[in-house]
Design a protein around this motif. Sequence first.
Motif, PDB file in Angstrom:
ATOM      1  N   VAL A 103      31.287  -7.141   2.848  1.00 44.56           N
ATOM      2  CA  VAL A 103      30.530  -5.902   3.002  1.00 44.56           C
ATOM      3  C   VAL A 103      29.153  -6.066   2.364  1.00 44.56           C
ATOM      4  CG1 VAL A 103      32.573  -4.416   3.072  1.00 44.56           C
ATOM      5  CG2 VAL A 103      31.501  -4.946   0.876  1.00 44.56           C
ATOM      6  N   PRO A 104      28.196  -5.249   2.763  1.00 46.26           N
ATOM      7  CA  PRO A 104      26.878  -5.328   2.133  1.00 46.26           C
ATOM      8  C   PRO A 104      26.982  -5.181   0.612  1.00 46.26           C
ATOM      9  CG  PRO A 104      26.795  -3.904   4.051  1.00 46.26           C
ATOM     10  CD  PRO A 104      28.241  -4.227   3.809  1.00 46.26           C
ATOM     11  N   GLY A 105      26.261  -6.049  -0.085  1.00 48.43           N
ATOM     12  CA  GLY A 105      26.235  -5.986  -1.541  1.00 48.43           C
ATOM     13  C   GLY A 105      27.463  -6.543  -2.229  1.00 48.43           C
ATOM     14  N   ALA A 106      28.371  -7.155  -1.483  1.00 46.85           N
ATOM     15  CA  ALA A 106      29.606  -7.678  -2.078  1.00 46.85           C
ATOM     16  C   ALA A 106      29.308  -8.762  -3.109  1.00 46.85           C
ATOM     17  CB  ALA A 106      30.510  -8.258  -0.990  1.00 46.85           C
ATOM     18  N   ASP A 107      30.105  -8.787  -4.163  1.00 50.27           N
ATOM     19  CA  ASP A 107      30.009  -9.840  -5.159  1.00 50.27           C
ATOM     20  C   ASP A 107      30.987 -10.942  -4.760  1.00 50.27           C
ATOM     21  OD1 ASP A 107      29.994 -11.559  -7.310  1.00 50.27           O
ATOM     22  OD2 ASP A 107      30.257  -9.997  -8.826  1.00 50.27           O
ATOM     23  N   LEU A 108      30.447 -11.958  -4.103  1.00 47.82           N
ATOM     24  CA  LEU A 108      31.246 -13.082  -3.629  1.00 47.82           C
ATOM     25  C   LEU A 108      30.847 -14.368  -4.358  1.00 47.82           C
ATOM     26  CD1 LEU A 108      31.021 -12.143   0.148  1.00 47.82           C
ATOM     27  CD2 LEU A 108      33.022 -11.857  -1.335  1.00 47.82           C
ATOM     28  N   ALA A 109      30.275 -14.215  -5.529  1.00 44.57           N
ATOM     29  CA  ALA A 109      29.830 -15.369  -6.308  1.00 44.57           C
ATOM     30  C   ALA A 109      31.005 -16.308  -6.558  1.00 44.57           C
ATOM     31  CB  ALA A 109      29.223 -14.912  -7.631  1.00 44.57           C
ATOM     32  N   GLY A 110      30.782 -17.584  -6.247  1.00 44.52           N
ATOM     33  CA  GLY A 110      31.794 -18.602  -6.491  1.00 44.52           C
ATOM     34  C   GLY A 110      32.985 -18.566  -5.543  1.00 44.52           C
ATOM     35  N   THR A 111      32.977 -17.696  -4.551  1.00 44.85           N
ATOM     36  CA  THR A 111      34.114 -17.563  -3.637  1.00 44.85           C
ATOM     37  C   THR A 111      34.100 -18.660  -2.577  1.00 44.85           C
ATOM     38  OG1 THR A 111      34.049 -15.162  -3.924  1.00 44.85           O
ATOM     39  CG2 THR A 111      35.275 -15.978  -2.026  1.00 44.85           C
ATOM     40  N   ASP A 112      35.263 -19.209  -2.301  1.00 40.73           N
ATOM     41  CA  ASP A 112      35.412 -20.174  -1.213  1.00 40.73           C
ATOM     42  C   ASP A 112      35.580 -19.358   0.072  1.00 40.73           C
ATOM     43  OD1 ASP A 112      36.097 -22.103   0.643  1.00 40.73           O
ATOM     44  OD2 ASP A 112      37.524 -23.119  -0.673  1.00 40.73           O
ATOM     45  N   LEU A 113      34.559 -19.354   0.903  1.00 41.16           N
ATOM     46  CA  LEU A 113      34.557 -18.537   2.124  1.00 41.16           C
ATOM     47  C   LEU A 113      34.862 -19.363   3.378  1.00 41.16           C
ATOM     48  CD1 LEU A 113      31.391 -16.406   1.283  1.00 41.16           C
ATOM     49  CD2 LEU A 113      33.772 -15.656   1.217  1.00 41.16           C
ATOM     50  N   ARG A 114      35.297 -20.585   3.194  1.00 43.55           N
ATOM     51  CA  ARG A 114      35.508 -21.461   4.358  1.00 43.55           C
ATOM     52  C   ARG A 114      36.624 -20.976   5.267  1.00 43.55           C
ATOM     53  NH1 ARG A 114      35.945 -27.089   1.487  1.00 43.55           N
ATOM     54  NH2 ARG A 114      36.979 -25.720  -0.005  1.00 43.55           N
ATOM     55  N   ALA A 115      37.580 -20.240   4.774  1.00 37.32           N
ATOM     56  CA  ALA A 115      38.685 -19.761   5.615  1.00 37.32           C
ATOM     57  C   ALA A 115      38.387 -18.386   6.220  1.00 37.32           C
ATOM     58  CB  ALA A 115      39.973 -19.695   4.798  1.00 37.32           C
ATOM     59  N   ALA A 146      20.521 -11.546   0.829  1.00 40.72           N
ATOM     60  CA  ALA A 146      21.677 -12.223   0.227  1.00 40.72           C
ATOM     61  C   ALA A 146      21.188 -13.284  -0.758  1.00 40.72           C
ATOM     62  CB  ALA A 146      22.555 -12.856   1.298  1.00 40.72           C
ATOM     63  N   ASP A 147      21.844 -13.378  -1.889  1.00 41.13           N
ATOM     64  CA  ASP A 147      21.483 -14.340  -2.928  1.00 41.13           C
ATOM     65  C   ASP A 147      22.301 -15.608  -2.720  1.00 41.13           C
ATOM     66  OD1 ASP A 147      20.889 -15.784  -5.203  1.00 41.13           O
ATOM     67  OD2 ASP A 147      20.993 -14.037  -6.529  1.00 41.13           O
ATOM     68  N   LEU A 148      21.639 -16.644  -2.244  1.00 42.92           N
ATOM     69  CA  LEU A 148      22.305 -17.907  -1.916  1.00 42.92           C
ATOM     70  C   LEU A 148      22.081 -18.994  -2.965  1.00 42.92           C
ATOM     71  CD1 LEU A 148      21.421 -18.007   1.895  1.00 42.92           C
ATOM     72  CD2 LEU A 148      23.668 -17.594   0.892  1.00 42.92           C
ATOM     73  N   ARG A 149      21.614 -18.614  -4.138  1.00 40.48           N
ATOM     74  CA  ARG A 149      21.369 -19.641  -5.163  1.00 40.48           C
ATOM     75  C   ARG A 149      22.667 -20.396  -5.467  1.00 40.48           C
ATOM     76  NH1 ARG A 149      19.191 -16.290  -9.926  1.00 40.48           N
ATOM     77  NH2 ARG A 149      20.540 -14.793  -8.916  1.00 40.48           N
ATOM     78  N   GLY A 150      22.564 -21.705  -5.345  1.00 40.33           N
ATOM     79  CA  GLY A 150      23.711 -22.548  -5.655  1.00 40.33           C
ATOM     80  C   GLY A 150      24.818 -22.514  -4.615  1.00 40.33           C
ATOM     81  N   ALA A 151      24.641 -21.762  -3.537  1.00 35.76           N
ATOM     82  CA  ALA A 151      25.670 -21.711  -2.483  1.00 35.76           C
ATOM     83  C   ALA A 151      25.752 -23.067  -1.790  1.00 35.76           C
ATOM     84  CB  ALA A 151      25.348 -20.619  -1.472  1.00 35.76           C
ATOM     85  N   ARG A 152      26.955 -23.459  -1.440  1.00 34.23           N
ATOM     86  CA  ARG A 152      27.183 -24.731  -0.741  1.00 34.23           C
ATOM     87  C   ARG A 152      27.149 -24.460   0.756  1.00 34.23           C
ATOM     88  NH1 ARG A 152      30.340 -28.554  -3.486  1.00 34.23           N
ATOM     89  NH2 ARG A 152      29.568 -29.868  -1.792  1.00 34.23           N
ATOM     90  N   VAL A 153      26.093 -24.910   1.429  1.00 30.45           N
ATOM     91  CA  VAL A 153      25.959 -24.686   2.869  1.00 30.45           C
ATOM     92  C   VAL A 153      25.914 -26.005   3.646  1.00 30.45           C
ATOM     93  CG1 VAL A 153      24.904 -22.399   2.643  1.00 30.45           C
ATOM     94  CG2 VAL A 153      23.434 -24.425   2.714  1.00 30.45           C
ATOM     95  N   GLU A 154      26.409 -27.067   3.041  1.00 30.35           N
ATOM     96  CA  GLU A 154      26.443 -28.348   3.732  1.00 30.35           C
ATOM     97  C   GLU A 154      27.253 -28.199   5.025  1.00 30.35           C
ATOM     98  OE1 GLU A 154      27.353 -27.915   0.516  1.00 30.35           O
ATOM     99  OE2 GLU A 154      26.619 -29.558  -0.734  1.00 30.35           O
ATOM    100  N   ASP A 155      26.700 -28.760   6.107  1.00 28.73           N
ATOM    101  CA  ASP A 155      27.340 -28.768   7.431  1.00 28.73           C
ATOM    102  C   ASP A 155      27.557 -27.359   8.004  1.00 28.73           C
ATOM    103  OD1 ASP A 155      27.582 -31.631   7.391  1.00 28.73           O
ATOM    104  OD2 ASP A 155      29.333 -31.384   6.089  1.00 28.73           O
ATOM    105  N   ALA A 156      27.002 -26.322   7.379  1.00 29.75           N
ATOM    106  CA  ALA A 156      27.142 -24.954   7.890  1.00 29.75           C
ATOM    107  C   ALA A 156      26.171 -24.737   9.044  1.00 29.75           C
ATOM    108  CB  ALA A 156      26.875 -23.941   6.786  1.00 29.75           C
TER     109      ALA A 156
END
Length: 193
Positions: A103-115, A146-156
């Motif tokens: 959802v907008p503004g969600a705190d998903l820091a450090g979450t594995d979102l691959r699934a 969206a704050d993508l600092r440090g987000a892993r987007v390899e191969d995304a």
Amino acid sequence: MSWRDRPETRDGMFSTFAVVKELHEMMWHLLEAQQRTYDPDIADDARELVESLASQTRRSVDELESLETDEMRASVRPVLMEVSAEVRASYFADDGRMNPDLVPGADLAGTDLRAYRLCGADLRNALLIGADLRGCDLAGADLLGADLRGARVEDADLSLALYLTGPQLAGAHGNRRTRVPTGVPVPRSWSSE
């Protein structure tokens, strides 16, 4: 002459730069909205707003320094939101199968979102610091603010994400296989990965 030659102009120059930067960011997003919408009336609204904002950038330094951008943001926001809803719906984001955490503004820091199913997700202003998005397809995902600092987007695949900017990507970790939208610069640090 610069503010270094005339230090008394420093504060005014810096605050003016912040205003112009904000105007340009709004124009950047409106140009994308104009291209992505299916509705010619919304495209016209976006074009008119871009023209209005562009005219503001031609003001004097003193006028720009005192310019209130709240009203301008208030007129830009509905257009961006409408295009976001339209584009996300084309990815069936409103079919009830989207994860309720997205959802907008969600705190998903450090979450594995691959699934997670991320196509068409509304991640506007989401905290994605250190989130794992490796190999994810974010087509139609709204990433405005969206704050993508440090987000892993390899191969995304971010090539069809909405409202993504170069500064957002600069803080993320990608590689040469990370797909980005046309016109958004690939961070130099990614070329060696």
